[in-house]
Design a protein around this motif. Structure first.
Motif, PDB file in Angstrom:
ATOM      1  N   SER A   3       0.827  -1.203   0.000  1.00  0.00           N
ATOM      2  CA  SER A   3       0.000   0.000   0.000  1.00  0.00           C
ATOM      3  C   SER A   3       0.858   1.248   0.000  1.00  0.00           C
ATOM      4  CB  SER A   3      -0.940  -0.002   1.203  1.00  0.00           C
ATOM      5  OG  SER A   3      -0.213  -0.011   2.418  1.00  0.00           O
ATOM      6  N   MET A   4       1.998   1.197   0.720  1.00  0.00           N
ATOM      7  CA  MET A   4       2.906   2.336   0.731  1.00  0.00           C
ATOM      8  C   MET A   4       3.524   2.530  -0.643  1.00  0.00           C
ATOM      9  SD  MET A   4       6.157   3.222   3.221  1.00  0.00           S
ATOM     10  CE  MET A   4       5.140   3.306   4.698  1.00  0.00           C
ATOM     11  N   PHE A   8       3.309   5.941  -2.916  1.00  0.00           N
ATOM     12  CA  PHE A   8       4.451   6.691  -3.430  1.00  0.00           C
ATOM     13  C   PHE A   8       4.564   6.605  -4.954  1.00  0.00           C
ATOM     14  CE2 PHE A   8       5.631   6.856   1.014  1.00  0.00           C
ATOM     15  CZ  PHE A   8       6.113   8.150   1.098  1.00  0.00           C
ATOM     16  N   ALA A   9       3.893   5.648  -5.565  1.00  0.00           N
ATOM     17  CA  ALA A   9       3.806   5.652  -7.033  1.00  0.00           C
ATOM     18  C   ALA A   9       3.008   6.871  -7.487  1.00  0.00           C
ATOM     19  CB  ALA A   9       3.158   4.364  -7.523  1.00  0.00           C
ATOM     20  N   LYS A 303       5.472   8.771   6.892  1.00  0.00           N
ATOM     21  CA  LYS A 303       5.482   7.995   5.654  1.00  0.00           C
ATOM     22  C   LYS A 303       6.786   8.208   4.893  1.00  0.00           C
ATOM     23  CE  LYS A 303       0.509   7.712   4.705  1.00  0.00           C
ATOM     24  NZ  LYS A 303      -0.571   8.108   3.761  1.00  0.00           N
ATOM     25  N   ILE A 304       7.239   9.463   4.835  1.00  0.00           N
ATOM     26  CA  ILE A 304       8.483   9.761   4.117  1.00  0.00           C
ATOM     27  C   ILE A 304       9.645   8.973   4.714  1.00  0.00           C
ATOM     28  CG2 ILE A 304      10.214  11.571   3.691  1.00  0.00           C
ATOM     29  CD1 ILE A 304       7.865  13.555   3.453  1.00  0.00           C
ATOM     30  N   HIS A 305       9.777   9.028   6.025  1.00  0.00           N
ATOM     31  CA  HIS A 305      10.904   8.362   6.689  1.00  0.00           C
ATOM     32  C   HIS A 305      10.852   6.850   6.467  1.00  0.00           C
ATOM     33  CE1 HIS A 305      14.092   7.689   9.594  1.00  0.00           C
ATOM     34  NE2 HIS A 305      13.343   6.764  10.162  1.00  0.00           N
ATOM     35  N   TYR A 388      10.295  10.247  -4.543  1.00  0.00           N
ATOM     36  CA  TYR A 388       9.909   9.911  -5.915  1.00  0.00           C
ATOM     37  C   TYR A 388      10.677   8.710  -6.461  1.00  0.00           C
ATOM     38  CZ  TYR A 388      13.600  13.486  -6.016  1.00  0.00           C
ATOM     39  OH  TYR A 388      14.710  14.255  -5.739  1.00  0.00           O
ATOM     40  N   ASN A 389      11.544   8.115  -5.677  1.00  0.00           N
ATOM     41  CA  ASN A 389      12.282   6.940  -6.129  1.00  0.00           C
ATOM     42  C   ASN A 389      11.500   5.655  -5.831  1.00  0.00           C
ATOM     43  OD1 ASN A 389      15.097   8.761  -5.145  1.00  0.00           O
ATOM     44  ND2 ASN A 389      14.765   8.090  -7.250  1.00  0.00           N
ATOM     45  N   ASN A 390      11.922   4.566  -6.505  1.00  0.00           N
ATOM     46  CA  ASN A 390      11.265   3.273  -6.293  1.00  0.00           C
ATOM     47  C   ASN A 390      12.283   2.148  -6.479  1.00  0.00           C
ATOM     48  OD1 ASN A 390      11.593   3.047  -9.089  1.00  0.00           O
ATOM     49  ND2 ASN A 390       9.464   3.628  -9.531  1.00  0.00           N
TER      50      ASN A 390
END
Length: 409
Positions: A3-4, A8-9, A303-305, A388-390
């Protein structure tokens, strides 16, 4: 985690730069420690300002001047809340972290440092948190000393404590190393410095996009950061300073806006923070930073961390499995930054091969030459991650490093 990843997508879709190809490959932007990409909300806000709100601030006698001034000062209030400052009067707008440190050195430093005094920094500092103090020390007959680091890239806390003496007037350190990713305990180091009567300056350039900062809780005397590492525009930054200290400091530059009254014989100066903001300000920088903070707050630091730490974990594991690769900076508490070298290959050559594969990294000394001397290398390859990375970016990085190894070793 799925879900995370989905969340972030969608975040990734807010960054137009990632829709392009580089050398025929999808762009994997892994240079956020140098500067972050900009989301559409920030780009649109700046475009709107230029399209409909263009005016100078604080002294216009018309509608657009009022609108621009309101937007500019609204940004100051936003930043004050973002940092947990007691008042927006404690927020000074500058061109970036570098100018921020120089401002503090050439105002507070000039009135507080004297011959024989010491300024304590660390071996992991960016040049922007070294050179201004050296310039001040040379002018005042003071000395800059540096606390060392351990082999894993952590600050040598015992060395830091040893070098804190009654001669120490200023302690200036990075919250997060731009090269190693090491996070320093801002609250602890501030307390140790205050215990010997020193004032504290924190370089927050890397930390502000990773974790919440509360300057009152930390109790630091000054805190500086740049908008462009926080999804905001270039050429804009912030100095936070305790108001009681700011009110004792002389102006940094002379000109319009920083004055109360000017005669040929004498000038009296404006109140803080305007005393330190001579001339026409970077208004679009302020409104862009406001939008960038809004962008972060819609995501949430929790969420960012969590997401960036997961990217760091996976990337570290996959890079560590590549033969002949050495990672510099393995502190337990670190930000989403990995510095590494392929043994026997020059970092610049590795960086060029990665670029041909569409992977954007930084290669060099990262403005931390004293740190490189401590590590015994001229430079490193640095990959840094953001919202923005994956995992595809990590796979592209690993594949490109493997190719570089095959070509260079």
């Amino acid at each position: 985690m799925s879900s995370m990843n989905d969340f972030f997508a969608k975040v990734r879709g807010e960054f137009p730069a990632l829709t392009q190809k580089v050398h025929g490959k999808n762009l994997s932007y892994l240079d956020s420690a140098a500067t972050s990409l900009k989301p559409k909300s920030v780009i649109d806000r700046i475009t709107h300002f230029y399209s409909y709100e263009t005016s100078n601030v604080h002294r216009g006698a018309h509608y657009l001047g009022d609108v621009a001034t309101q937007a500019f000062e609204s940004a100051r209030h936003k930043v004050a809340g973002f940092l947990g400052a007691a008042s927006s009067d404690e927020i000074i707008f500058v061109r970036g972290t570098t100018e921020g440190v120089n401002l503090i050195a050439q105002t507070f430093g000039l009135i507080s440092v004297k011959e024989g005094d010491e300024i304590l920094i660390t071996e992991m500092e960016h040049h922007a948190n070294i050179v201004p103090w050296q310039m001040l020390a040379e002018e005042k007959g003071a000395k800059v000393i540096a606390a060392g680091i351990l082999d894993n890239g952590e600050l040598d806390l015992e060395d830091f404590k040893r070098k804190l003496t009654n001669k120490t007037k200023i302690v200036s350190f990075t919250a997060c190393s731009n090269t190693l990713g090491t996070n320093n305990d801002m609250k602890l180091l501030t307390k140790l410095a205050h215990d010997v009567g020193a004032k504290v300056v924190i370089d927050g350039a890397q930390i502000v996009s990773q974790a919440p900062v509360n300057v009152q809780d930390i109790d630091c005397d000054f805190f500086v950061f740049s908008a462009h590492k926080l999804f905001g525009p270039f050429g804009f930054g912030v100095v936070y300073g305790k108001k009681a200290l700011l009110e004792t400091m002389p102006p940094y530059q002379g000109g319009g806006s920083m004055i109360a009254k000017v005669t040929i014989a004498k000038t009296t100066y404006n109140d803080v923070p305007f005393r330190f903001e001579a001339g026409t300000p970077h208004v679009e920088g302020a409104v862009g930073l406001h939008a960038a903070i809004d962008f972060i707050e819609t995501i949430g630091f929790d969420k960012i961390h969590a997401y960036e730490m997961e990217l760091l974990k996976v990337a570290t594991e996959k890079l560590s499995a590549i033969p002949d690769l050495k990672i510099f900076g393995t502190a337990a508490n670190k930000g989403p930054i990995i510095s590494f070298n392929l043994k026997g290959a020059h970092h610049s050559d590795v960086g060029q091969i990665l670029d041909q594969e569409g992977v954007a990294v930084r290669a060099g000394h990262h403005c931390t030459q004293p740190l490189m001397a401590r590590l015994g290398v001229p430079g490193t390859v640095r990959a840094s991650f953001s919202v923005y990375n994956n995992y595809d970016d990590i796979d592209a990085l690993v594949k490109a490093v493997v190719k570089a190894r095959e070509m260079l070793l």
